[in-house]
Write a protein that holds these residues in place. Sequence first.
Motif, mmCIF file in Angstrom:
data_model
loop_
_atom_site.group_PDB
_atom_site.id
_atom_site.type_symbol
_atom_site.label_atom_id
_atom_site.label_comp_id
_atom_site.label_asym_id
_atom_site.label_seq_id
_atom_site.Cartn_x
_atom_site.Cartn_y
_atom_site.Cartn_z
ATOM 1 N N SER A 140 0.845 -1.192 0.000
ATOM 2 C CA SER A 140 0.000 0.000 0.000
ATOM 3 C C SER A 140 0.882 1.244 0.000
ATOM 4 C CB SER A 140 -0.905 0.004 1.235
ATOM 5 O OG SER A 140 -1.618 1.227 1.321
ATOM 6 N N THR A 141 0.390 2.322 -0.613
ATOM 7 C CA THR A 141 1.122 3.589 -0.583
ATOM 8 C C THR A 141 0.606 4.495 0.525
ATOM 9 O OG1 THR A 141 -0.350 4.545 -2.257
ATOM 10 C CG2 THR A 141 1.681 3.512 -3.031
ATOM 11 N N ALA A 142 -0.215 3.938 1.396
ATOM 12 C CA ALA A 142 -0.701 4.678 2.561
ATOM 13 C C ALA A 142 -0.178 3.993 3.819
ATOM 14 C CB ALA A 142 -2.228 4.718 2.585
ATOM 15 N N ASP A 146 -3.434 0.765 11.237
ATOM 16 C CA ASP A 146 -3.802 -0.588 11.638
ATOM 17 C C ASP A 146 -3.090 -1.658 10.814
ATOM 18 O OD1 ASP A 146 -5.062 -0.025 9.274
ATOM 19 O OD2 ASP A 146 -6.976 -0.949 9.819
ATOM 20 N N ALA A 147 -2.025 -1.279 10.115
ATOM 21 C CA ALA A 147 -1.311 -2.241 9.289
ATOM 22 C C ALA A 147 -0.681 -3.323 10.156
ATOM 23 C CB ALA A 147 -0.230 -1.538 8.463
ATOM 24 N N GLY A 148 -0.822 -4.578 9.740
ATOM 25 C CA GLY A 148 -0.220 -5.676 10.461
ATOM 26 C C GLY A 148 1.290 -5.682 10.304
ATOM 27 N N ALA A 149 1.954 -6.419 11.175
ATOM 28 C CA ALA A 149 3.418 -6.441 11.170
ATOM 29 C C ALA A 149 3.976 -6.965 9.857
ATOM 30 C CB ALA A 149 3.916 -7.292 12.332
ATOM 31 N N ASP A 150 3.218 -7.851 9.178
ATOM 32 C CA ASP A 150 3.711 -8.438 7.941
ATOM 33 C C ASP A 150 3.222 -7.724 6.689
ATOM 34 O OD1 ASP A 150 1.095 -9.170 8.339
ATOM 35 O OD2 ASP A 150 1.325 -11.191 7.509
ATOM 36 N N GLU A 151 2.435 -6.664 6.864
ATOM 37 C CA GLU A 151 1.961 -5.900 5.710
ATOM 38 C C GLU A 151 3.028 -4.902 5.281
ATOM 39 O OE1 GLU A 151 -1.865 -4.169 6.204
ATOM 40 O OE2 GLU A 151 -2.821 -6.040 6.796
ATOM 41 N N ARG A 152 3.094 -4.677 3.979
ATOM 42 C CA ARG A 152 4.122 -3.795 3.443
ATOM 43 C C ARG A 152 3.489 -2.494 2.936
ATOM 44 N NH1 ARG A 152 6.081 -8.305 -0.530
ATOM 45 N NH2 ARG A 152 4.564 -9.592 0.568
ATOM 46 N N PHE A 153 4.141 -1.400 3.229
ATOM 47 C CA PHE A 153 3.689 -0.119 2.694
ATOM 48 C C PHE A 153 4.874 0.812 2.525
ATOM 49 C CE2 PHE A 153 3.129 0.537 7.342
ATOM 50 C CZ PHE A 153 3.901 1.683 7.524
ATOM 51 N N VAL A 154 4.712 1.765 1.612
ATOM 52 C CA VAL A 154 5.681 2.841 1.443
ATOM 53 C C VAL A 154 4.881 4.121 1.266
ATOM 54 C CG1 VAL A 154 5.846 2.319 -1.043
ATOM 55 C CG2 VAL A 154 7.536 3.796 0.043
ATOM 56 N N GLY A 155 5.162 5.097 2.086
ATOM 57 C CA GLY A 155 4.408 6.341 2.027
ATOM 58 C C GLY A 155 5.119 7.442 2.787
ATOM 59 N N ILE A 156 4.362 8.465 3.116
ATOM 60 C CA ILE A 156 4.895 9.598 3.867
ATOM 61 C C ILE A 156 3.989 9.836 5.066
ATOM 62 C CG2 ILE A 156 5.888 10.670 1.806
ATOM 63 C CD1 ILE A 156 3.506 12.611 1.812
ATOM 64 N N GLU A 308 10.759 7.610 -6.371
ATOM 65 C CA GLU A 308 11.297 6.717 -5.344
ATOM 66 C C GLU A 308 10.170 5.926 -4.674
ATOM 67 O OE1 GLU A 308 14.176 6.845 -1.363
ATOM 68 O OE2 GLU A 308 13.498 8.708 -2.297
ATOM 69 N N LYS A 309 9.043 6.581 -4.476
ATOM 70 C CA LYS A 309 7.885 5.908 -3.888
ATOM 71 C C LYS A 309 7.445 4.741 -4.757
ATOM 72 C CE LYS A 309 3.623 7.466 -1.595
ATOM 73 N NZ LYS A 309 2.714 8.635 -1.442
ATOM 74 N N GLY A 310 7.355 4.964 -6.064
ATOM 75 C CA GLY A 310 6.958 3.896 -6.971
ATOM 76 C C GLY A 310 7.990 2.784 -7.034
ATOM 77 N N ARG A 311 9.256 3.160 -7.067
ATOM 78 C CA ARG A 311 10.319 2.160 -7.152
ATOM 79 C C ARG A 311 10.331 1.264 -5.922
ATOM 80 N NH1 ARG A 311 14.979 1.900 -4.779
ATOM 81 N NH2 ARG A 311 14.948 4.085 -4.098
ATOM 82 N N ILE A 312 10.242 1.870 -4.740
ATOM 83 C CA ILE A 312 10.272 1.084 -3.508
ATOM 84 C C ILE A 312 9.030 0.206 -3.390
ATOM 85 C CG2 ILE A 312 10.230 1.244 -0.981
ATOM 86 C CD1 ILE A 312 11.993 3.713 -1.212
ATOM 87 N N ALA A 313 7.884 0.731 -3.805
ATOM 88 C CA ALA A 313 6.654 -0.064 -3.753
ATOM 89 C C ALA A 313 6.819 -1.345 -4.567
ATOM 90 C CB ALA A 313 5.471 0.749 -4.268
ATOM 91 N N ALA A 314 7.351 -1.217 -5.780
ATOM 92 C CA ALA A 314 7.542 -2.397 -6.633
ATOM 93 C C ALA A 314 8.584 -3.339 -6.039
ATOM 94 C CB ALA A 314 7.958 -1.965 -8.035
ATOM 95 N N ALA A 324 10.327 -8.125 8.596
ATOM 96 C CA ALA A 324 9.023 -7.508 8.319
ATOM 97 C C ALA A 324 9.045 -6.004 8.560
ATOM 98 C CB ALA A 324 7.940 -8.161 9.169
ATOM 99 N N ALA A 325 9.801 -5.556 9.555
ATOM 100 C CA ALA A 325 9.846 -4.122 9.867
ATOM 101 C C ALA A 325 10.421 -3.319 8.711
ATOM 102 C CB ALA A 325 10.673 -3.890 11.132
ATOM 103 N N ALA A 326 11.280 -3.949 7.907
ATOM 104 C CA ALA A 326 11.865 -3.251 6.759
ATOM 105 C C ALA A 326 10.850 -3.047 5.645
ATOM 106 C CB ALA A 326 13.067 -4.031 6.237
ATOM 107 N N GLY A 327 9.689 -3.694 5.768
ATOM 108 C CA GLY A 327 8.628 -3.509 4.786
ATOM 109 C C GLY A 327 7.736 -2.333 5.079
ATOM 110 N N HIS A 328 8.017 -1.610 6.165
ATOM 111 C CA HIS A 328 7.280 -0.392 6.506
ATOM 112 C C HIS A 328 8.199 0.796 6.243
ATOM 113 C CE1 HIS A 328 4.549 -2.723 9.564
ATOM 114 N NE2 HIS A 328 4.573 -3.265 8.364
ATOM 115 N N VAL A 329 7.988 1.490 5.128
ATOM 116 C CA VAL A 329 8.909 2.545 4.698
ATOM 117 C C VAL A 329 8.216 3.907 4.718
ATOM 118 C CG1 VAL A 329 10.420 3.360 2.849
ATOM 119 C CG2 VAL A 329 10.120 0.894 3.220
ATOM 120 N N LEU A 330 8.750 4.831 5.491
ATOM 121 C CA LEU A 330 8.283 6.217 5.500
ATOM 122 C C LEU A 330 9.328 7.078 4.801
ATOM 123 C CD1 LEU A 330 6.687 7.011 8.997
ATOM 124 C CD2 LEU A 330 5.569 6.998 6.757
ATOM 125 N N LEU A 331 8.923 7.751 3.764
ATOM 126 C CA LEU A 331 9.830 8.581 2.986
ATOM 127 C C LEU A 331 9.850 10.017 3.519
ATOM 128 C CD1 LEU A 331 8.813 7.334 -0.567
ATOM 129 C CD2 LEU A 331 10.862 6.715 0.721
#
Length: 347
Positions: A140-142, A146-156, A308-314, A324-331
């Motif tokens: 998710s880009t948001a 409530d994101a779970g520990a194993d869910e991945r997102f990149v956003g701000i 960068e947001k698109g690249r990291i998401a892909a 799993a924590a590395a899958g939560h990215v705040l830019l």
Amino acid sequence: MADAVGVSRSTVSNAYSRPDQLSAALRERIMDAARQLGYAGPNPTARSLRRGVVGSIGVLFTSQLSYAFTDPFAVRFLAGVGAAIERRGTSMLLVPLPPAVTDARRAVENAAVDGFCVYCVADEEWALDVIRQRGLPFVSTAARDDAGADERFVGIDERASARSAAAHVAGLGHRRVALLADSVLPDAPAGPLTVAGVDQVPHPTTRGRLSGFADAFAEVGLGWAELTVVNVPGNSRPAAAAAIAGLFDQPAPPTAVLACSDVLALGVLDALAARPAHDRPTVSVTGFDDVPEAAAAGLTTVRQPAEEKGRIAAELLLDPPADAAAGHVLLPTALVVRGSTGPVPRS
């Protein structure tokens, strides 16, 4: 085809997908027979089903497909996605979500992809539920609370980023303020509207940015009810110009307009430029994203790294990190102050 050459089906398949497994002479015999029989090769769909891999990721859009090619931020985001997937020999499927939930659900259910990048989807939880039911990964880009520990997102941090723009405007002394956003409430008309509270706004990105604006003005004694919220039916310059124009004819027009995107902010500047010079109020305007057009217009805005947001998401989707924590990215974001903002004009 296999019978015609006197080999197994797997040997024919290898001639197309794994030619190194065959002698040059055998592969050429198979290809000659294929040309004579008009055989184009193994069915890619059937082959994907057998392998369990499609070789494509889906990008969910809340808007029409044309948005992906016309919105400047979306274009840069997709460029980042494209840069990542082409290095891995993967393709991309754009999946716009129709307004009807039933049709939108069907679009997610039927998309032939190995995973999804969920980009700017308003009420995204139902979409995530469908993806989970399919057993597919998603990014998710948001940055959801409530994101779970194993869910991945990149956003701000949408709220903190927007707050920086509003704090800048508040610091310049502005107290008659309009907040401009796309689709604030479902089916709301264009123009000013009453919103009981920012928590009523369904779109997580819009809600986060409006919350940040409200935070900064609350610090200078301006409550939510004292802020003018303006709805725009679509993230376009003409729609923004039409939605905001009437406010400048009021006895006490806003001295500042804070928009939730640069496209909307540029529409505000268009509306001001369309007025006669003698009837053009001095209004501070801020945007969000820092698209290329923002600098040319001298627009004060919040910069976020689109590509960068698109690249990291892909990358998170195609090569998930072991931690799993590395899958939560705040830019990071940055407030870029240009000429579109200034002190409150003297009466």
